[in-house]
Design a protein around this motif. Structure first.
Motif, PDB file in Angstrom:
ATOM      1  N   SER A  25       0.864  -1.183   0.000  1.00  0.00           N
ATOM      2  CA  SER A  25       0.000   0.000   0.000  1.00  0.00           C
ATOM      3  C   SER A  25       0.896   1.228   0.000  1.00  0.00           C
ATOM      4  CB  SER A  25      -0.939   0.007   1.211  1.00  0.00           C
ATOM      5  OG  SER A  25      -0.211   0.116   2.419  1.00  0.00           O
ATOM      6  N   VAL A  26       0.496   2.234  -0.772  1.00  0.00           N
ATOM      7  CA  VAL A  26       1.340   3.415  -0.966  1.00  0.00           C
ATOM      8  C   VAL A  26       0.518   4.666  -0.713  1.00  0.00           C
ATOM      9  CG1 VAL A  26       2.878   4.627  -2.543  1.00  0.00           C
ATOM     10  CG2 VAL A  26       2.609   2.151  -2.747  1.00  0.00           C
ATOM     11  N   CYS A  27       0.997   5.516   0.206  1.00  0.00           N
ATOM     12  CA  CYS A  27       0.332   6.783   0.487  1.00  0.00           C
ATOM     13  C   CYS A  27       0.875   7.847  -0.461  1.00  0.00           C
ATOM     14  CB  CYS A  27       0.575   7.176   1.938  1.00  0.00           C
ATOM     15  SG  CYS A  27      -0.339   8.642   2.456  1.00  0.00           S
ATOM     16  N   LEU A  28      -0.019   8.468  -1.224  1.00  0.00           N
ATOM     17  CA  LEU A  28       0.368   9.499  -2.187  1.00  0.00           C
ATOM     18  C   LEU A  28      -0.362  10.800  -1.834  1.00  0.00           C
ATOM     19  CD1 LEU A  28       0.337   7.076  -5.222  1.00  0.00           C
ATOM     20  CD2 LEU A  28       2.356   8.261  -4.345  1.00  0.00           C
ATOM     21  N   SER A  29      -1.130  11.372  -2.737  1.00  0.00           N
ATOM     22  CA  SER A  29      -1.826  12.628  -2.464  1.00  0.00           C
ATOM     23  C   SER A  29      -3.006  12.792  -3.402  1.00  0.00           C
ATOM     24  CB  SER A  29      -0.870  13.807  -2.642  1.00  0.00           C
ATOM     25  OG  SER A  29      -1.590  15.024  -2.728  1.00  0.00           O
ATOM     26  N   ALA A  30      -4.079  13.366  -2.875  1.00  0.00           N
ATOM     27  CA  ALA A  30      -5.262  13.625  -3.705  1.00  0.00           C
ATOM     28  C   ALA A  30      -4.985  14.645  -4.800  1.00  0.00           C
ATOM     29  CB  ALA A  30      -6.426  14.095  -2.832  1.00  0.00           C
ATOM     30  N   TYR A  69      -6.793  -4.321  -4.602  1.00  0.00           N
ATOM     31  CA  TYR A  69      -5.512  -4.503  -5.298  1.00  0.00           C
ATOM     32  C   TYR A  69      -5.553  -3.876  -6.688  1.00  0.00           C
ATOM     33  CZ  TYR A  69      -4.262  -7.983  -1.703  1.00  0.00           C
ATOM     34  OH  TYR A  69      -3.975  -8.632  -0.518  1.00  0.00           O
ATOM     35  N   GLN A  70      -4.484  -3.167  -7.015  1.00  0.00           N
ATOM     36  CA  GLN A  70      -4.325  -2.468  -8.289  1.00  0.00           C
ATOM     37  C   GLN A  70      -5.467  -1.468  -8.523  1.00  0.00           C
ATOM     38  OE1 GLN A  70      -3.423  -5.562 -11.225  1.00  0.00           O
ATOM     39  NE2 GLN A  70      -1.268  -5.385 -10.658  1.00  0.00           N
ATOM     40  N   LYS A  71      -5.849  -0.809  -7.416  1.00  0.00           N
ATOM     41  CA  LYS A  71      -6.884   0.219  -7.477  1.00  0.00           C
ATOM     42  C   LYS A  71      -6.334   1.539  -6.925  1.00  0.00           C
ATOM     43  CE  LYS A  71     -10.306  -2.361  -8.992  1.00  0.00           C
ATOM     44  NZ  LYS A  71     -11.264  -2.988  -8.094  1.00  0.00           N
ATOM     45  N   ILE A  72      -6.906   2.629  -7.390  1.00  0.00           N
ATOM     46  CA  ILE A  72      -6.550   3.967  -6.947  1.00  0.00           C
ATOM     47  C   ILE A  72      -7.649   4.431  -6.000  1.00  0.00           C
ATOM     48  CG2 ILE A  72      -6.089   6.328  -7.692  1.00  0.00           C
ATOM     49  CD1 ILE A  72      -5.389   4.954 -10.493  1.00  0.00           C
ATOM     50  N   MET A  73      -7.281   4.649  -4.742  1.00  0.00           N
ATOM     51  CA  MET A  73      -8.255   4.853  -3.685  1.00  0.00           C
ATOM     52  C   MET A  73      -8.302   6.304  -3.230  1.00  0.00           C
ATOM     53  SD  MET A  73      -9.175   1.655  -3.051  1.00  0.00           S
ATOM     54  CE  MET A  73     -10.191   2.084  -1.643  1.00  0.00           C
ATOM     55  N   GLY A  74      -9.497   6.870  -3.198  1.00  0.00           N
ATOM     56  CA  GLY A  74      -9.719   8.109  -2.466  1.00  0.00           C
ATOM     57  C   GLY A  74     -10.244   7.758  -1.089  1.00  0.00           C
ATOM     58  N   ILE A  75      -9.960   8.603  -0.119  1.00  0.00           N
ATOM     59  CA  ILE A  75     -10.389   8.354   1.273  1.00  0.00           C
ATOM     60  C   ILE A  75     -10.660   9.679   1.938  1.00  0.00           C
ATOM     61  CG2 ILE A  75      -7.976   8.274   2.069  1.00  0.00           C
ATOM     62  CD1 ILE A  75      -8.862   6.146   4.139  1.00  0.00           C
ATOM     63  N   LYS A 105       0.728  -6.487  -6.247  1.00  0.00           N
ATOM     64  CA  LYS A 105      -0.624  -6.231  -5.735  1.00  0.00           C
ATOM     65  C   LYS A 105      -0.564  -4.917  -4.957  1.00  0.00           C
ATOM     66  CE  LYS A 105      -1.704 -11.161  -5.270  1.00  0.00           C
ATOM     67  NZ  LYS A 105      -1.869 -12.265  -4.301  1.00  0.00           N
ATOM     68  N   TRP A 106      -0.703  -3.802  -5.692  1.00  0.00           N
ATOM     69  CA  TRP A 106      -0.556  -2.490  -5.075  1.00  0.00           C
ATOM     70  C   TRP A 106      -1.906  -1.858  -4.777  1.00  0.00           C
ATOM     71  CZ3 TRP A 106      -2.945   1.065  -8.161  1.00  0.00           C
ATOM     72  CH2 TRP A 106      -2.997   0.816  -9.542  1.00  0.00           C
ATOM     73  N   ILE A 107      -1.907  -1.020  -3.746  1.00  0.00           N
ATOM     74  CA  ILE A 107      -3.054  -0.161  -3.432  1.00  0.00           C
ATOM     75  C   ILE A 107      -2.514   1.254  -3.364  1.00  0.00           C
ATOM     76  CG2 ILE A 107      -4.983   0.315  -1.874  1.00  0.00           C
ATOM     77  CD1 ILE A 107      -3.137  -2.806  -1.128  1.00  0.00           C
ATOM     78  N   ALA A 108      -2.944   2.121  -4.252  1.00  0.00           N
ATOM     79  CA  ALA A 108      -2.502   3.513  -4.260  1.00  0.00           C
ATOM     80  C   ALA A 108      -3.548   4.341  -3.527  1.00  0.00           C
ATOM     81  CB  ALA A 108      -2.334   4.010  -5.692  1.00  0.00           C
ATOM     82  N   VAL A 109      -3.167   4.899  -2.380  1.00  0.00           N
ATOM     83  CA  VAL A 109      -4.093   5.655  -1.541  1.00  0.00           C
ATOM     84  C   VAL A 109      -3.764   7.140  -1.686  1.00  0.00           C
ATOM     85  CG1 VAL A 109      -5.030   5.945   0.779  1.00  0.00           C
ATOM     86  CG2 VAL A 109      -4.171   3.693   0.045  1.00  0.00           C
ATOM     87  N   LEU A 110      -4.751   7.933  -2.141  1.00  0.00           N
ATOM     88  CA  LEU A 110      -4.549   9.345  -2.444  1.00  0.00           C
ATOM     89  C   LEU A 110      -5.368  10.195  -1.483  1.00  0.00           C
ATOM     90  CD1 LEU A 110      -3.490   7.870  -4.997  1.00  0.00           C
ATOM     91  CD2 LEU A 110      -4.496   9.695  -6.374  1.00  0.00           C
ATOM     92  N   PRO A 111      -4.822  10.489  -0.293  1.00  0.00           N
ATOM     93  CA  PRO A 111      -5.592  11.234   0.702  1.00  0.00           C
ATOM     94  C   PRO A 111      -5.638  12.724   0.403  1.00  0.00           C
ATOM     95  CG  PRO A 111      -3.391  10.805   1.539  1.00  0.00           C
ATOM     96  CD  PRO A 111      -3.498  10.089   0.213  1.00  0.00           C
ATOM     97  N   PRO A 112      -6.718  13.397   0.860  1.00  0.00           N
ATOM     98  CA  PRO A 112      -6.759  14.861   0.824  1.00  0.00           C
ATOM     99  C   PRO A 112      -5.970  15.397   2.027  1.00  0.00           C
ATOM    100  CG  PRO A 112      -8.787  14.026   1.758  1.00  0.00           C
ATOM    101  CD  PRO A 112      -7.926  12.815   1.424  1.00  0.00           C
ATOM    102  N   HIS A 113      -6.344  16.537   2.569  1.00  0.00           N
ATOM    103  CA  HIS A 113      -5.676  17.084   3.757  1.00  0.00           C
ATOM    104  C   HIS A 113      -5.666  16.039   4.873  1.00  0.00           C
ATOM    105  CE1 HIS A 113      -4.489  19.741   6.975  1.00  0.00           C
ATOM    106  NE2 HIS A 113      -5.586  19.423   7.637  1.00  0.00           N
ATOM    107  N   ILE A 114      -4.475  15.778   5.424  1.00  0.00           N
ATOM    108  CA  ILE A 114      -4.350  14.793   6.508  1.00  0.00           C
ATOM    109  C   ILE A 114      -4.453  15.545   7.822  1.00  0.00           C
ATOM    110  CG2 ILE A 114      -2.892  13.029   7.551  1.00  0.00           C
ATOM    111  CD1 ILE A 114      -1.595  12.694   4.741  1.00  0.00           C
ATOM    112  N   ALA A 115      -5.554  15.317   8.546  1.00  0.00           N
ATOM    113  CA  ALA A 115      -5.874  16.115   9.726  1.00  0.00           C
ATOM    114  C   ALA A 115      -5.359  15.445  11.001  1.00  0.00           C
ATOM    115  CB  ALA A 115      -7.385  16.315   9.820  1.00  0.00           C
ATOM    116  N   ASP A 116      -4.879  16.288  11.920  1.00  0.00           N
ATOM    117  CA  ASP A 116      -4.492  15.811  13.249  1.00  0.00           C
ATOM    118  C   ASP A 116      -5.762  15.776  14.087  1.00  0.00           C
ATOM    119  OD1 ASP A 116      -3.192  15.091  15.525  1.00  0.00           O
ATOM    120  OD2 ASP A 116      -2.205  17.019  15.858  1.00  0.00           O
ATOM    121  N   ALA A 117      -6.603  14.788  13.767  1.00  0.00           N
ATOM    122  CA  ALA A 117      -7.929  14.694  14.376  1.00  0.00           C
ATOM    123  C   ALA A 117      -8.173  13.254  14.810  1.00  0.00           C
ATOM    124  CB  ALA A 117      -8.994  15.121  13.352  1.00  0.00           C
ATOM    125  N   PRO A 118      -9.068  13.060  15.770  1.00  0.00           N
ATOM    126  CA  PRO A 118      -9.340  11.692  16.220  1.00  0.00           C
ATOM    127  C   PRO A 118      -9.932  10.836  15.105  1.00  0.00           C
ATOM    128  CG  PRO A 118     -10.273  13.324  17.738  1.00  0.00           C
ATOM    129  CD  PRO A 118      -9.846  14.055  16.515  1.00  0.00           C
TER     130      PRO A 118
END
Length: 202
Positions: free
Chosen positions: A105-110, A191-197, A143-156
Protein backbone atom coordinates in the motif's frame (compact mmCIF):
# COMPACT_ATOMS: atom_id res chain seq x y z
CA UNK A 1 -0.69 -11.00 6.24
CA UNK A 2 1.31 -11.37 9.44
CA UNK A 3 4.63 -9.60 8.90
CA UNK A 4 4.84 -6.09 7.45
CA UNK A 5 7.48 -3.43 6.97
CA UNK A 6 6.57 0.25 7.08
CA UNK A 7 8.72 2.76 5.18
CA UNK A 8 8.35 6.24 6.63
CA UNK A 9 7.21 4.78 9.94
CA UNK A 10 7.95 7.86 12.07
CA UNK A 11 6.21 10.49 9.96
CA UNK A 12 2.84 11.98 10.82
CA UNK A 13 0.80 9.20 9.18
CA UNK A 14 3.52 6.56 9.41
CA UNK A 15 3.38 6.57 13.21
CA UNK A 16 -0.36 5.95 13.03
CA UNK A 17 0.25 2.98 10.72
CA UNK A 18 2.91 1.71 13.13
CA UNK A 19 0.65 2.05 16.16
CA UNK A 20 -2.25 0.34 14.38
CA UNK A 21 -0.09 -2.54 13.14
CA UNK A 22 1.30 -3.21 16.62
CA UNK A 23 -2.16 -2.98 18.22
CA UNK A 24 -3.56 -5.47 15.69
CA UNK A 25 -0.77 -7.95 16.34
CA UNK A 26 1.24 -7.70 13.13
CA UNK A 27 4.92 -8.55 13.39
CA UNK A 28 6.04 -5.07 12.40
CA UNK A 29 9.31 -3.77 11.05
CA UNK A 30 9.92 0.01 10.96
CA UNK A 31 12.36 1.39 8.40
CA UNK A 32 13.45 4.79 9.71
CA UNK A 33 16.19 7.38 9.36
CA UNK A 34 16.30 8.07 13.11
CA UNK A 35 15.45 5.32 15.58
CA UNK A 36 15.00 7.90 18.36
CA UNK A 37 11.76 8.95 16.63
CA UNK A 38 10.19 5.55 17.30
CA UNK A 39 7.97 6.18 20.37
CA UNK A 40 9.34 4.67 23.56
CA UNK A 41 6.20 2.60 24.15
CA UNK A 42 6.66 0.88 20.77
CA UNK A 43 10.41 0.30 20.73
CA UNK A 44 10.31 -3.19 22.23
CA UNK A 45 7.34 -4.15 20.03
CA UNK A 46 8.80 -3.41 16.61
CA UNK A 47 11.88 -4.44 14.69
CA UNK A 48 13.51 -1.10 13.91
CA UNK A 49 15.88 -0.84 10.95
CA UNK A 50 17.79 2.40 10.46
CA UNK A 51 18.47 3.18 6.83
CA UNK A 52 18.06 5.44 3.85
CA UNK A 53 15.28 4.66 1.40
CA UNK A 54 17.58 5.69 -1.47
CA UNK A 55 19.97 2.87 -0.51
CA UNK A 56 18.76 -0.11 -2.53
CA UNK A 57 20.57 -2.72 -0.44
CA UNK A 58 19.24 -1.42 2.88
CA UNK A 59 15.72 -1.33 1.49
CA UNK A 60 16.03 -4.86 0.10
CA UNK A 61 17.23 -6.22 3.44
CA UNK A 62 14.30 -4.57 5.23
CA UNK A 63 11.79 -6.27 2.90
CA UNK A 64 13.31 -9.76 3.19
CA UNK A 65 11.00 -12.15 5.04
CA UNK A 66 7.99 -9.82 5.08
CA UNK A 67 4.45 -10.53 3.82
CA UNK A 68 3.53 -6.95 2.92
CA UNK A 69 4.83 -3.41 2.67
CA UNK A 70 3.37 -0.02 3.68
CA UNK A 71 4.92 3.06 2.05
CA UNK A 72 4.34 6.38 3.82
CA UNK A 73 7.30 8.36 2.53
CA UNK A 74 7.29 12.13 2.90
CA UNK A 75 9.46 15.22 2.88
CA UNK A 76 8.24 16.60 6.22
CA UNK A 77 8.14 20.37 5.67
CA UNK A 78 10.54 20.50 2.73
CA UNK A 79 8.61 21.59 -0.37
CA UNK A 80 11.67 21.89 -2.63
CA UNK A 81 12.48 19.74 -5.67
CA UNK A 82 13.08 16.11 -4.71
CA UNK A 83 13.39 12.61 -6.12
CA UNK A 84 13.85 10.90 -2.74
CA UNK A 85 10.32 9.47 -2.61
CA UNK A 86 10.34 8.12 -6.17
CA UNK A 87 13.90 6.83 -5.84
CA UNK A 88 12.79 5.08 -2.66
CA UNK A 89 9.70 3.68 -4.37
CA UNK A 90 11.83 2.20 -7.13
CA UNK A 91 14.05 0.51 -4.53
CA UNK A 92 11.02 -0.82 -2.66
CA UNK A 93 9.50 -2.31 -5.82
CA UNK A 94 12.83 -3.87 -6.78
CA UNK A 95 13.27 -5.28 -3.27
CA UNK A 96 9.77 -6.73 -3.26
CA UNK A 97 10.36 -8.48 -6.56
CA UNK A 98 13.71 -9.82 -5.35
CA UNK A 99 12.17 -11.29 -2.18
CA UNK A 100 8.84 -12.38 -3.71
CA UNK A 101 6.77 -10.01 -1.57
CA UNK A 102 3.64 -9.17 -3.54
CA UNK A 103 1.47 -6.69 -1.64
CA UNK A 104 2.11 -2.99 -1.04
CA UNK A 105 0.00 0.00 0.00
CA UNK A 106 1.34 3.42 -0.97
CA UNK A 107 0.33 6.78 0.49
CA UNK A 108 0.37 9.50 -2.19
CA UNK A 109 -1.83 12.63 -2.46
CA UNK A 110 -5.26 13.62 -3.71
CA UNK A 111 -3.52 16.29 -5.81
CA UNK A 112 -2.87 13.42 -8.25
CA UNK A 113 -6.61 13.50 -9.01
CA UNK A 114 -6.17 17.13 -10.21
CA UNK A 115 -5.09 18.34 -13.61
CA UNK A 116 -1.40 19.32 -13.15
CA UNK A 117 -2.10 23.01 -13.75
CA UNK A 118 -4.62 23.09 -10.88
CA UNK A 119 -2.21 21.82 -8.21
CA UNK A 120 -1.23 24.73 -5.91
CA UNK A 121 2.18 26.02 -6.97
CA UNK A 122 3.63 25.60 -3.47
CA UNK A 123 3.07 21.83 -3.70
CA UNK A 124 4.28 21.41 -7.29
CA UNK A 125 7.70 19.91 -6.45
CA UNK A 126 6.33 17.35 -4.00
CA UNK A 127 3.45 16.53 -6.34
CA UNK A 128 5.88 15.96 -9.22
CA UNK A 129 7.69 13.33 -7.14
CA UNK A 130 4.39 11.80 -6.04
CA UNK A 131 3.55 11.52 -9.75
CA UNK A 132 6.83 9.70 -10.38
CA UNK A 133 6.03 7.34 -7.49
CA UNK A 134 2.52 6.83 -8.85
CA UNK A 135 3.82 6.00 -12.33
CA UNK A 136 6.23 3.41 -10.88
CA UNK A 137 3.46 1.82 -8.82
CA UNK A 138 1.00 1.60 -11.72
CA UNK A 139 3.65 0.09 -14.00
CA UNK A 140 4.67 -2.69 -11.61
CA UNK A 141 3.00 -6.09 -11.51
CA UNK A 142 2.62 -6.20 -7.73
CA UNK A 143 -0.62 -6.23 -5.74
CA UNK A 144 -0.56 -2.49 -5.07
CA UNK A 145 -3.05 -0.16 -3.43
CA UNK A 146 -2.50 3.51 -4.26
CA UNK A 147 -4.09 5.66 -1.54
CA UNK A 148 -4.55 9.34 -2.44
CA UNK A 149 -5.59 11.23 0.70
CA UNK A 150 -6.76 14.86 0.82
CA UNK A 151 -5.68 17.08 3.76
CA UNK A 152 -4.35 14.79 6.51
CA UNK A 153 -5.87 16.12 9.73
CA UNK A 154 -4.49 15.81 13.25
CA UNK A 155 -7.93 14.69 14.38
CA UNK A 156 -9.34 11.69 16.22
CA UNK A 157 -10.43 8.60 14.36
CA UNK A 158 -13.98 8.82 13.03
CA UNK A 159 -16.22 7.41 10.32
CA UNK A 160 -14.65 7.61 6.88
CA UNK A 161 -15.40 6.45 3.37
CA UNK A 162 -13.35 5.29 0.40
CA UNK A 163 -14.00 5.31 -3.31
CA UNK A 164 -12.09 4.46 -6.44
CA UNK A 165 -10.54 7.01 -8.81
CA UNK A 166 -11.66 10.19 -7.05
CA UNK A 167 -11.61 11.83 -3.64
CA UNK A 168 -14.78 11.56 -1.53
CA UNK A 169 -13.98 14.60 0.62
CA UNK A 170 -11.57 17.26 1.80
CA UNK A 171 -9.86 15.73 4.85
CA UNK A 172 -8.97 12.46 6.57
CA UNK A 173 -7.81 11.77 10.12
CA UNK A 174 -4.16 10.67 10.22
CA UNK A 175 -5.28 7.78 12.45
CA UNK A 176 -7.83 6.50 9.94
CA UNK A 177 -5.42 6.90 7.03
CA UNK A 178 -2.65 5.09 8.91
CA UNK A 179 -4.95 2.23 9.81
CA UNK A 180 -6.34 1.91 6.27
CA UNK A 181 -2.86 1.64 4.78
CA UNK A 182 -2.30 -1.45 6.93
CA UNK A 183 -5.80 -2.95 6.67
CA UNK A 184 -5.93 -2.63 2.89
CA UNK A 185 -3.04 -5.09 2.51
CA UNK A 186 -5.52 -7.86 3.30
CA UNK A 187 -8.37 -6.46 1.20
CA UNK A 188 -7.92 -8.00 -2.22
CA UNK A 189 -10.79 -5.98 -3.69
CA UNK A 190 -8.49 -2.95 -3.51
CA UNK A 191 -5.51 -4.50 -5.30
CA UNK A 192 -4.32 -2.47 -8.29
CA UNK A 193 -6.88 0.22 -7.48
CA UNK A 194 -6.55 3.97 -6.95
CA UNK A 195 -8.25 4.85 -3.69
CA UNK A 196 -9.72 8.11 -2.47
CA UNK A 197 -10.39 8.35 1.27
CA UNK A 198 -12.04 11.02 3.42
CA UNK A 199 -13.83 11.60 6.70
CA UNK A 200 -17.62 11.44 6.49
CA UNK A 201 -18.90 14.94 7.23
CA UNK A 202 -22.21 15.40 9.00
Amino acid sequence: MKKIVIFGATGNTGLCSLEYAVKEGYKTRAFVRDEKKVPENLRDKVDTIVGDVTNAEQVSQAIAGMDGVVVVLGTRNDLGPTTVMSDGMKNIIDGMKKHNVETVSVCLSAFLFYEPGKVPVIFKNVNDDHQRMFDLVKACSLKWIAVLPPHIADAPSSEYKTQYDSSPGRAISKHDLGAFLVKSLDQSEHYQKIMGIATVTQ
